[in-house]
Design a protein around this motif. Structure first.
Motif, PDB file in Angstrom:
ATOM      1  N   LEU A 142       0.832  -1.205   0.000  1.00 30.94           N
ATOM      2  CA  LEU A 142       0.000   0.000   0.000  1.00 30.94           C
ATOM      3  C   LEU A 142       0.870   1.260   0.000  1.00 30.94           C
ATOM      4  N   ALA A 143       1.926   1.231   0.824  1.00 26.52           N
ATOM      5  CA  ALA A 143       2.826   2.387   0.898  1.00 26.52           C
ATOM      6  C   ALA A 143       3.491   2.633  -0.457  1.00 26.52           C
ATOM      7  N   GLU A 144       3.885   1.529  -1.115  1.00 31.45           N
ATOM      8  CA  GLU A 144       4.520   1.671  -2.430  1.00 31.45           C
ATOM      9  C   GLU A 144       3.556   2.242  -3.457  1.00 31.45           C
ATOM     10  N   GLU A 145       2.349   1.733  -3.408  1.00 32.71           N
ATOM     11  CA  GLU A 145       1.310   2.195  -4.325  1.00 32.71           C
ATOM     12  C   GLU A 145       1.026   3.689  -4.095  1.00 32.71           C
ATOM     13  N   ALA A 146       0.955   4.066  -2.809  1.00 35.42           N
ATOM     14  CA  ALA A 146       0.654   5.456  -2.456  1.00 35.42           C
ATOM     15  C   ALA A 146       1.775   6.378  -2.934  1.00 35.42           C
ATOM     16  N   ALA A 147       3.034   5.945  -2.721  1.00 37.38           N
ATOM     17  CA  ALA A 147       4.181   6.766  -3.137  1.00 37.38           C
ATOM     18  C   ALA A 147       4.137   6.975  -4.648  1.00 37.38           C
ATOM     19  N   GLU A 148       3.800   5.902  -5.337  1.00 33.80           N
ATOM     20  CA  GLU A 148       3.687   5.937  -6.792  1.00 33.80           C
ATOM     21  C   GLU A 148       2.640   6.958  -7.242  1.00 33.80           C
ATOM     22  N   LEU A 149       1.538   6.988  -6.509  1.00 33.42           N
ATOM     23  CA  LEU A 149       0.425   7.861  -6.888  1.00 33.42           C
ATOM     24  C   LEU A 149       0.552   9.271  -6.308  1.00 33.42           C
ATOM     25  N   GLY A 150       1.547   9.456  -5.433  1.00 34.50           N
ATOM     26  CA  GLY A 150       1.734  10.780  -4.815  1.00 34.50           C
ATOM     27  C   GLY A 150       0.658  11.125  -3.805  1.00 34.50           C
ATOM     28  N   ILE A 151       0.155  10.116  -3.109  1.00 38.99           N
ATOM     29  CA  ILE A 151      -0.864  10.354  -2.078  1.00 38.99           C
ATOM     30  C   ILE A 151      -0.452   9.634  -0.785  1.00 38.99           C
ATOM     31  N   GLU A 152      -1.249   9.786   0.258  1.00 41.20           N
ATOM     32  CA  GLU A 152      -1.001   9.056   1.505  1.00 41.20           C
ATOM     33  C   GLU A 152      -2.019   7.929   1.587  1.00 41.20           C
ATOM     34  N   ALA A 153      -1.627   6.800   2.150  1.00 43.13           N
ATOM     35  CA  ALA A 153      -2.594   5.716   2.348  1.00 43.13           C
ATOM     36  C   ALA A 153      -2.273   4.994   3.643  1.00 43.13           C
ATOM     37  N   PHE A 154      -3.301   4.743   4.448  1.00 37.28           N
ATOM     38  CA  PHE A 154      -3.114   4.052   5.716  1.00 37.28           C
ATOM     39  C   PHE A 154      -4.129   2.933   5.801  1.00 37.28           C
ATOM     40  N   ARG A 198      -8.893  11.998  -8.570  1.00 38.15           N
ATOM     41  CA  ARG A 198      -9.356  11.564  -7.244  1.00 38.15           C
ATOM     42  C   ARG A 198     -10.079  10.218  -7.372  1.00 38.15           C
ATOM     43  N   GLN A 199     -10.927  10.129  -8.386  1.00 33.91           N
ATOM     44  CA  GLN A 199     -11.675   8.892  -8.629  1.00 33.91           C
ATOM     45  C   GLN A 199     -10.751   7.784  -9.127  1.00 33.91           C
ATOM     46  N   ALA A 200      -9.811   8.167 -10.008  1.00 34.14           N
ATOM     47  CA  ALA A 200      -8.899   7.166 -10.589  1.00 34.14           C
ATOM     48  C   ALA A 200      -8.040   6.533  -9.498  1.00 34.14           C
ATOM     49  N   VAL A 201      -7.580   7.359  -8.538  1.00 30.03           N
ATOM     50  CA  VAL A 201      -6.763   6.842  -7.440  1.00 30.03           C
ATOM     51  C   VAL A 201      -7.587   5.851  -6.614  1.00 30.03           C
ATOM     52  N   THR A 209      -8.719   0.331  -4.966  1.00 31.75           N
ATOM     53  CA  THR A 209      -9.773  -0.676  -4.806  1.00 31.75           C
ATOM     54  C   THR A 209      -9.437  -1.939  -5.612  1.00 31.75           C
ATOM     55  N   ARG A 210      -8.886  -1.744  -6.815  1.00 30.37           N
ATOM     56  CA  ARG A 210      -8.502  -2.874  -7.665  1.00 30.37           C
ATOM     57  C   ARG A 210      -7.358  -3.679  -7.043  1.00 30.37           C
ATOM     58  N   GLN A 211      -6.397  -2.948  -6.442  1.00 34.25           N
ATOM     59  CA  GLN A 211      -5.225  -3.608  -5.857  1.00 34.25           C
ATOM     60  C   GLN A 211      -5.573  -4.355  -4.563  1.00 34.25           C
ATOM     61  N   PHE A 212      -6.523  -3.794  -3.817  1.00 33.44           N
ATOM     62  CA  PHE A 212      -6.854  -4.370  -2.507  1.00 33.44           C
ATOM     63  C   PHE A 212      -8.364  -4.637  -2.448  1.00 33.44           C
ATOM     64  N   PRO A 213      -8.822  -5.620  -3.225  1.00 33.88           N
ATOM     65  CA  PRO A 213     -10.271  -5.794  -3.399  1.00 33.88           C
ATOM     66  C   PRO A 213     -11.012  -6.215  -2.126  1.00 33.88           C
TER      67      PRO A 213
END
Ligand SMILES: [Fe+2]
Ligand SMILES: [Fe+2]
Length: 316
Positions: free
Chosen positions: A14-26, A44-47, A52-56
């Protein structure tokens, strides 16, 4: 895999995905909270869709807000004014969004500082987006790179592209902007992590640990040297990593050692610096001071929530 390891693995992914997208995720139990700023409702929707696709199996709570790219509402009066923003994380989709607020910047400030993480992955293509957005303004533009700008091992190319666009890139170096009202000296380094006094890494044990600590030490030393060498009326330190923990409030305590180093703060305090500007801590807060009383400002775009902030700097 035990549940605990599965959790850790998910957190890392999740952290890697968030860094890639330039957002925060917890991750909080069965909910993933995504936060931060993006430039449009579509993104916003695309992120949200991508997470959601990565962590169904996990519900996604979307707390991302659409970024404001407006000029600051309040601009201080004063002889010498420094505009700054960090973590603009440019790519093709951001081009043109800062530019309107940067038109006639000279009416508001004498110089614009860019506090690193100018790109998402440090690619030459993204650097060209930075050059398009921040090149050719009516005030000098001075930058340091951030950790994202190193991600593609192309930091030399990134630097060259920015320089070609007239953006000065500092790494262990300084520059002086002369105005009719005084000379603003700016010294910059990317900086590094390591943590803060009493809670920091030390150069003990494995070579990898020593290398980590020595990187932070070298960076702080080169900042001190560059600050000392400035011949100017006001002295500004520009870093990507934070020099104090004050401006990290809002970030998880556990990641403070990766957000900055007190060694940078020490360098700032030892050199008669008037203002310190940094980025990197997207979830941090804006205001802090060094132990020696120097004003520190976190100008990460998700923190300041405007195209740039402007600081008045006084001659001491
Ligand atoms: Fe960033
Ligand atoms: Fe960063």
């Amino acid at each position: 895999m035990t549940h605990e390891y599965w959790e850790a693995e998910t957190q890392r992914a999740l952290a890697e995905e968030a860094a890639e997208l330039g957002i925060e995720a917890f991750r909080r139990d069965e909910v993933i909270i995504v936060a931060g700023e993006v430039e449009s409702e579509a993104r916003r929707q695309a992120v949200e869709e991508r997470i959601t696709r990565q962590f169904p199996s996990v519900r996604v709570l979307n707390e991302i807000v659409v970024a404001r790219m407006t000029e600051p509402a309040e601009v201080p009066d004063g002889a010498l004014r420094v505009a700054a923003v960090g973590d603009v994380h440019m790519d093709q989709d951001v081009v043109g969004r800062y530019r309107p607020a940067l038109a006639s910047l000279a009416e508001r400030a004498d110089v614009l500082l860019l506090a690193g993480d100018l790109t998402r992955h440090g690619t030459p293509d993204e650097a060209r987006c930075v050059a398009t957005e921040f090149g050719g303004l009516d005030v000098p533009v001075i930058a340091v790179l951030g950790n994202h700008d190193y991600h593609s091992d192309a930091e030399a190319d990134v630097t060259a592209i920015l320089k070609e666009a007239g953006i000065e890139v500092l790494e262990g170096a300084g520059t002086v902007v002369s105005t009719g009202r005084g000379r603003i000296g700016v010294a910059g380094v990317k900086g590094f992590g390591g943590g803060f006094a009493g809670r920091c890494a030390t150069a003990f044990g494995e070579p990898e640990t020593k290398a980590f600590v020595h990187t932070a030490e070298r960076s702080a030393d080169s900042l001190a040297k560059a600050l000392r060498a400035l011949d100017c009326d006001v002295r500004v330190a520009l870093t990507h990593y934070a020099p104090v923990p004050d401006t990290l409030h809002g970030e998880p305590l556990e990641i403070y050692p990766f957000l900055g180093s007190h060694l940078l703060g020490e360098a700032i305090d030892a050199t008669g610096t008037d203002l310190a500007v940094h980025g990197h801590a997207h979830a941090g807060c804006e205001r802090g001071t060094t132990p020696g009383g120097v004003r520190v400002r976190n100008v990460a775009h998700p923190v300041i929530r405007q195209a740039y902030s402007v600081f008045r700097v006084e001659r001491q």
